[in-house]
Design an enzyme around this catalytic site. Structure first.
Site, short mmCIF file in Angstrom:
data_model
loop_
_atom_site.label_atom_id
_atom_site.label_comp_id
_atom_site.label_asym_id
_atom_site.label_seq_id
_atom_site.Cartn_x
_atom_site.Cartn_y
_atom_site.Cartn_z
NE ARG A 181 -2.92 0.86 3.48
CZ ARG A 181 -3.84 0.52 4.41
NH1 ARG A 181 -4.98 0.00 4.03
NH2 ARG A 181 -3.59 0.68 5.66
CE LYS A 196 11.84 -0.27 12.59
NZ LYS A 196 11.43 -1.63 12.95
N GLY A 252 1.11 1.86 12.60
CA GLY A 252 1.36 1.23 13.89
C GLY A 252 0.60 1.96 14.98
CB SER A 253 0.89 1.82 18.63
OG SER A 253 2.16 2.39 18.88
CD GLU A 274 -3.16 5.55 7.17
OE1 GLU A 274 -4.13 5.56 7.95
OE2 GLU A 274 -3.12 6.22 6.13
NE ARG A 302 -9.36 -7.65 7.01
CZ ARG A 302 -8.87 -6.43 6.91
NH1 ARG A 302 -9.25 -5.49 7.76
NH2 ARG A 302 -8.01 -6.13 5.96
CB CYS A 308 -5.52 0.07 13.30
SG CYS A 308 -4.84 0.00 11.68
C1 SIN Z 1 -6.52 -2.90 6.42
O1 SIN Z 1 -5.91 -2.43 5.46
O2 SIN Z 1 -7.71 -3.15 6.38
C2 SIN Z 1 -5.85 -3.23 7.68
C3 SIN Z 1 -5.01 -2.20 8.23
C4 SIN Z 1 -5.06 -2.31 9.72
O3 SIN Z 1 -6.15 -2.38 10.25
O4 SIN Z 1 -4.01 -2.35 10.37
#
Ligand code: SIN
Length: 506
Positions: A181, A196, A252-253, A274, A302, A308
């Site tokens: 992505r 990384k 990540g977080s 994100e 899922r 996230c």
């Molecule tokens: C997604 O692309 O649906 C998952 C990304 C995420 O929730 O960490």
């Protein structure tokens, strides 16, 4: 022979017998188009969360190695930025095709290191690959503008330019898709990168770039620096602060995102973040309950809840609450089959590491100690090992419990009863997270009101999965900055330049 070394030798022996068939398994990092050791030859083991066997060892790279990779990417940028959009599109399309030809090989590496069931790993590879296809198409549509000027003899020209070297820091929950992505988009834009990957899942990243190399991505354009947890912070800092880096793209977080954002701020760098979410899943009385329940299973289980965008709080109208809980319990019993990801029929694998298990157990134990009721699950499935957590359904959760506020990031569905739309909105928005949200209703007016008033970057109406390459993925508030996927995902990696063309009548 000391016990530690004996243990390592036994694990490596297991590796050669158990994992020998994996065609895309790599044991070196990838810099300047070559498979590289760390400068000091350090390595760290990557283990399978299902049984703790060592899948392989990869270089434990330090700042010195990361600096070399940034310099390589910086040099490669000088020619890659001048490639034509068509050339970049063709390479992306080849990478897409190679990934599709290698779905099984990529998925076996992904399952081994992340624990997710094989079928789900294949699903991630197909989902992840769709970004390469999408950005292959998008590369040729990164356009500028000519804006009507207020002067008769001048033109206002707006053009888009690749930012340069992008530092990519990716998580363990979608170790393939989070790379494609980002990298698909930045390659389309004409940028280069240093990736990384998470120390838990570096092998999928290496497998993915092996195919990028085969697809003709030029040397130095895509680089992967692998690091253990020990080196992650110092290498991450360098990736954010080195002057040659133009943008940091991180998934990540929120806590780590905040630290990286601070480091990027020193150099006024662009960021694409994100971060964590706290997604409400709201079911109104008019909803098709069977659909809502099917979607709830996807939104919650899922990747075993380690997403996230995963539903974090189920807000169910009081008139359908009991029916919903009954249906949810039945579906969890039937569909959540816990076990190692390679075992046929398994739908929920282990959590990725012990820290995740401790976090999920801690949240559930705190809630139960304060009066929450466990409808199903609620414990570590010890008979399978120390990383399997039972698929869990909790009711009677109150604001005094940690789980009411925290992102669970695990297989625990937390359900609340609400009385009316205003209350549902208030509870849903009472968080600093603002990534995904889900609403189930057949009332058209309510659809519009919820879409308008939910303070989240993404709203799924009557659907539990919103992610797709064509749509802008991203959050507001503490869930992040920027968008991935869609044409906006490519634009993240470009700068806008305004050129005033004057004296055109002279
Ligand atoms: C997604 O692309 O649906 C998952 C990304 C995420 O929730 O960490």
């Amino acid at each position: 022979m000391d016990l530690l070394r004996f243990g390592a030798a036994r694990h490596l022996q297991l590796f050669t017998t158990t994992y020998r068939s994996m065609h895309l398994l790599k044991n070196k990092a990838f810099v300047d188009g070559k498979w590289q050791h760390a400068a000091n030859n350090a390595v760290f083991p990557v283990t399978n969360p299902a049984d703790d066997t060592v899948i392989g060892e990869v270089p434990d790279m330090s700042e010195k190695d990361a600096k070399f990779a940034i310099d390589v990417a910086s040099k490669a940028f000088k020619s890659w930025r001048d490639s034509t959009a068509r050339e970049r599109a063709n390479i992306l399309r080849k990478w897409n095709n190679l990934c599709l030809e290698n779905v099984d090989h990529l998925a076996e590496v992904l399952t081994a290191e992340s624990g997710k069931p094989l079928a789900e790993a294949k699903g991630e590879v197909i989902y992840g690959t769709s970004f390469l296809e999408y950005f292959a198409d998008t590369a040729r549509h990164v356009t500028g503008e000519i804006i009507p000027s207020p002067w008769p003899n001048k033109q206002i020209l707006v053009t888009r330019h690749p930012i340069g070297v992008i530092s990519i820091i990716t998580p363990w929950n979608f170790p393939f898709a989070m790379i494609t992505r980002k990298v698909g988009a930045l390659l389309a834009a004409g940028c280069t990168c240093v990736i990384k990957p998470s120390e838990d899942t570096p092998l999928t990243a290496l497998a993915a770039v092996e195919l990028a190399k085969q697809a003709g991505v030029p040397d130095g354009v895509v680089n992967v620096v692998t690091t253990s947890r020990n080196n992650a912070a110092s290498v991450g800092k360098l990736l954010c602060e080195d002057p040659a880096v133009g943008c940091i793209s991180f998934t990540g977080s929120t806590n780590v995102g905040r630290i990286l954002y601070g480091m990027a701020a020193k150099g006024i760098k662009r960021v694409s973040l994100e971060l964590g979410g706290n997604a409400p899943f709201i079911v109104f009385p008019s909803a098709d309950l069977e659909n809502a329940l099917d979607q709830a299973m996807l939104a919650k289980f899922r990747n075993n809840g380690q997403a996230c965008v995963g539903a974090n709080r189920f807000l169910i109208h009081e008139s359908v609450f009991d029916k919903f809980i009954e249906g949810f319990k039945g579906r969890i019993g039937k569909k959540c089959i816990l076990g190692p990801g390679t075992k046929a029929g398994v739908t929920c694998g282990p959590l990725v590491n012990k820290m995740q298990v401790d976090k999920v157990s801690g949240l559930v134990d705190d809630a139960v100690s304060k009066g929450a009721k466990v409808v199903v699950g609620g414990k570590v499935a010890k008979e399978l090992g120390d990383k399997f957590y039972q698929s869990t359904l909790l009711v009677d959760v109150k604001p005094s419990m940690e789980i009411y506020h925290e992102e669970v990031f695990g297989p625990v569905a937390v359900c609340y009863k609400f009385k009316d739309e205003a209350e549902a909105l208030e509870v849903a928005n009472s968080t600093r997270g603002g990534l995904a949200s889900y609403v189930f209703t057949k009332d058209l007016g309510q659809v519009f009101r919820m879409s308008q008033k939910l303070e989240f970057g993404m709203v799924g109406i009557n659907d539990g999965i919103v992610s797709v390459a064509e749509a802008p993925f991203g959050g507001i508030k503490e869930s992040g900055i920027g968008r991935e996927g869609s044409k906006h995902g490519v634009e993240e990696y470009t700068d806008i330049k305004y050129t005033l063309m004057s004296a055109l009548d002279k």
